[in-house]
Scaffold this motif. Structure first.
Motif, PDB file in Angstrom:
ATOM      1  N   ILE A   1      87.663 -79.937 -69.839  1.00 29.83           N
ATOM      2  CA  ILE A   1      87.359 -80.664 -68.604  1.00 29.83           C
ATOM      3  C   ILE A   1      86.020 -81.386 -68.697  1.00 29.83           C
ATOM      4  O   ILE A   1      85.853 -82.473 -68.162  1.00 29.83           O
ATOM      5  N   THR A   2      85.076 -80.814 -69.437  1.00 30.27           N
ATOM      6  CA  THR A   2      83.790 -81.484 -69.614  1.00 30.27           C
ATOM      7  C   THR A   2      83.953 -82.760 -70.436  1.00 30.27           C
ATOM      8  O   THR A   2      83.483 -83.832 -70.037  1.00 30.27           O
ATOM      9  N   LEU A   3      84.606 -82.653 -71.580  1.00 40.78           N
ATOM     10  CA  LEU A   3      84.784 -83.828 -72.444  1.00 40.78           C
ATOM     11  C   LEU A   3      85.641 -84.895 -71.780  1.00 40.78           C
ATOM     12  O   LEU A   3      85.332 -86.098 -71.866  1.00 40.78           O
ATOM     13  N   MET A   4      86.724 -84.481 -71.099  1.00 43.56           N
ATOM     14  CA  MET A   4      87.593 -85.454 -70.437  1.00 43.56           C
ATOM     15  C   MET A   4      86.895 -86.117 -69.258  1.00 43.56           C
ATOM     16  O   MET A   4      87.116 -87.297 -68.982  1.00 43.56           O
ATOM     17  N   SER A   5      86.038 -85.386 -68.549  1.00 45.69           N
ATOM     18  CA  SER A   5      85.296 -85.976 -67.428  1.00 45.69           C
ATOM     19  C   SER A   5      84.291 -87.000 -67.912  1.00 45.69           C
ATOM     20  O   SER A   5      84.117 -88.058 -67.299  1.00 45.69           O
ATOM     21  N   ILE A   6      83.637 -86.703 -69.036  1.00 44.02           N
ATOM     22  CA  ILE A   6      82.682 -87.659 -69.602  1.00 44.02           C
ATOM     23  C   ILE A   6      83.417 -88.909 -70.079  1.00 44.02           C
ATOM     24  O   ILE A   6      82.983 -90.038 -69.818  1.00 44.02           O
TER      25      ILE A   6
ATOM     26  N   SER B   1      91.821 -89.117 -52.447  1.00 42.96           N
ATOM     27  CA  SER B   1      91.221 -87.792 -52.578  1.00 42.96           C
ATOM     28  C   SER B   1      92.310 -86.798 -52.921  1.00 42.96           C
ATOM     29  O   SER B   1      93.478 -87.055 -52.669  1.00 42.96           O
ATOM     30  N   TYR B   2      91.889 -85.712 -53.447  1.00 46.00           N
ATOM     31  CA  TYR B   2      92.851 -84.687 -53.845  1.00 46.00           C
ATOM     32  C   TYR B   2      92.781 -83.546 -52.840  1.00 46.00           C
ATOM     33  O   TYR B   2      91.722 -82.993 -52.599  1.00 46.00           O
ATOM     34  N   ASN B   3      93.892 -83.218 -52.238  1.00 41.89           N
ATOM     35  CA  ASN B   3      93.940 -82.106 -51.263  1.00 41.89           C
ATOM     36  C   ASN B   3      94.477 -80.869 -51.936  1.00 41.89           C
ATOM     37  O   ASN B   3      95.548 -80.891 -52.498  1.00 41.89           O
ATOM     38  N   LEU B   4      93.710 -79.812 -51.889  1.00 44.93           N
ATOM     39  CA  LEU B   4      94.179 -78.528 -52.418  1.00 44.93           C
ATOM     40  C   LEU B   4      94.865 -77.742 -51.325  1.00 44.93           C
ATOM     41  O   LEU B   4      94.528 -77.745 -50.222  1.00 44.93           O
TER      42      LEU B   4
ATOM     43  N   VAL C   1      82.887 -78.301 -59.540  1.00 46.21           N
ATOM     44  CA  VAL C   1      82.154 -78.773 -58.366  1.00 46.21           C
ATOM     45  C   VAL C   1      80.654 -78.839 -58.633  1.00 46.21           C
ATOM     46  O   VAL C   1      79.998 -79.840 -58.352  1.00 46.21           O
ATOM     47  N   ILE C   2      80.095 -77.777 -59.221  1.00 44.30           N
ATOM     48  CA  ILE C   2      78.642 -77.688 -59.376  1.00 44.30           C
ATOM     49  C   ILE C   2      78.141 -78.572 -60.518  1.00 44.30           C
ATOM     50  O   ILE C   2      77.184 -79.335 -60.359  1.00 44.30           O
ATOM     51  N   ILE C   3      78.765 -78.514 -61.666  1.00 45.89           N
ATOM     52  CA  ILE C   3      78.265 -79.230 -62.846  1.00 45.89           C
ATOM     53  C   ILE C   3      78.823 -80.647 -62.932  1.00 45.89           C
ATOM     54  O   ILE C   3      78.089 -81.601 -63.191  1.00 45.89           O
ATOM     55  N   LEU C   4      80.138 -80.797 -62.717  1.00 49.02           N
ATOM     56  CA  LEU C   4      80.771 -82.107 -62.931  1.00 49.02           C
ATOM     57  C   LEU C   4      80.865 -82.946 -61.672  1.00 49.02           C
ATOM     58  O   LEU C   4      81.268 -84.109 -61.741  1.00 49.02           O
TER      59      LEU C   4
ATOM     60  N   ARG D   1      88.220 -94.556 -59.700  1.00 49.68           N
ATOM     61  CA  ARG D   1      89.560 -94.293 -59.179  1.00 49.68           C
ATOM     62  C   ARG D   1      89.474 -94.142 -57.667  1.00 49.68           C
ATOM     63  O   ARG D   1      89.801 -93.111 -57.114  1.00 49.68           O
ATOM     64  N   GLY D   2      88.991 -95.146 -57.008  1.00 45.58           N
ATOM     65  CA  GLY D   2      88.772 -95.049 -55.567  1.00 45.58           C
ATOM     66  C   GLY D   2      87.621 -94.102 -55.306  1.00 45.58           C
ATOM     67  O   GLY D   2      86.564 -94.197 -55.914  1.00 45.58           O
ATOM     68  N   SER D   3      87.829 -93.170 -54.399  1.00 48.66           N
ATOM     69  CA  SER D   3      86.768 -92.208 -54.093  1.00 48.66           C
ATOM     70  C   SER D   3      86.905 -90.926 -54.914  1.00 48.66           C
ATOM     71  O   SER D   3      86.114 -90.015 -54.775  1.00 48.66           O
ATOM     72  N   MET D   4      87.910 -90.867 -55.787  1.00 49.30           N
ATOM     73  CA  MET D   4      88.142 -89.646 -56.561  1.00 49.30           C
ATOM     74  C   MET D   4      87.495 -89.755 -57.940  1.00 49.30           C
ATOM     75  O   MET D   4      87.733 -90.713 -58.665  1.00 49.30           O
ATOM     76  N   SER D   5      86.697 -88.749 -58.281  1.00 47.33           N
ATOM     77  CA  SER D   5      86.132 -88.703 -59.628  1.00 47.33           C
ATOM     78  C   SER D   5      87.192 -88.181 -60.592  1.00 47.33           C
ATOM     79  O   SER D   5      88.171 -87.563 -60.186  1.00 47.33           O
ATOM     80  N   TYR D   6      86.974 -88.428 -61.863  1.00 46.51           N
ATOM     81  CA  TYR D   6      87.945 -87.984 -62.856  1.00 46.51           C
ATOM     82  C   TYR D   6      87.977 -86.465 -62.951  1.00 46.51           C
ATOM     83  O   TYR D   6      89.015 -85.871 -63.205  1.00 46.51           O
TER      84      TYR D   6
END
Length: 196
Positions: free
Chosen positions: A33-38, A193-196, A122-125, A46-51
């Motif tokens: 998730i770290t490498l893919m987010s970078i 946005s992504y709804n959980l 949430v905290i790091i990415l 992607r609109g208001s949604m981060s990767y």
């Protein structure tokens, strides 16, 4: 049933000492998730949604599959090879209690994965998730999915004689689950946005 939780605690301690279990269950999903987010930041907005917000649920599903389809069959086949299961059969502990203890252990690790991966996202990415009143309806669906994955892991481990074959078949099933589940597919246009 008195021996269920002490036995589950024993299995948790044994899994925490096993590096072959910890790497695909905890370290690999966080690394992915770290490498893919970078890499996704360079791809554009992607609109208001981060990767990271888009990737976190899929990576979490991949981590669940790693525990149930790779970790569980490898663990049971190694217990079979070392004679641990034979010791349990000769003891006064019923085998259903041993199976339930393994089940509780895997559920514990899945809850731990959820907390660690979502907190890291949430905290790091900087992933953001929006919750609504209907978010609680996803919990029964998630539990049914986890139970199905655990059942598949038990089923696979029943037919595989060695740790090596359990690793190969588990990784193959995990790979198929990743691509059929759409972990790395692109989000739909207009999804804000992504709804959980």
């Amino acid at each position: 049933m008195k021996s269920l939780f002490p036995l589950a605690t024993l299995f948790i301690k044994m899994d925490l000492r096993n590096r072959a279990f910890l790497v695909p269950s905890f370290i690999f999903p966080i690394l992915i998730i770290t490498l893919m987010s970078i890499a996704g930041k360079a791809d554009g907005a992607r609109g208001s949604m981060s990767y990271a917000s888009f990737l976190a649920p899929g990576i979490l599903g991949m981590a669940y599959a790693a525990v149930t389809l790779v970790g569980l069959p490898v663990m049971i086949s190694s217990y079979r090879k070392k004679g641990i299961l034979r010791l349990f059969k000769s003891s006064r502990i019923p085998m259903i209690t041993v199976a339930l203890a393994i089940f509780v252990t895997q559920l514990f690790f899945m809850v731990l994965q959820t907390i660690l991966l979502l907190s890291y996202s949430v905290i790091i990415l900087g992933a953001r998730f929006s919750f609504s009143n209907t978010s609680l309806l996803s919990i029964p669906v998630l539990l049914v999915g986890l139970l199905a994955l655990l059942a598949l892991g038990f089923f696979v481990s029943a037919f595989l004689p060695s740790t090596r074959s359990a690793t190969m078949v588990g990784n193959l099933l995990n790979l198929v689950a990743i691509f059929l589940g759409g972990v790395f597919s692109q989000p739909q246009c207009g999804l804000r946005s992504y709804n959980l």
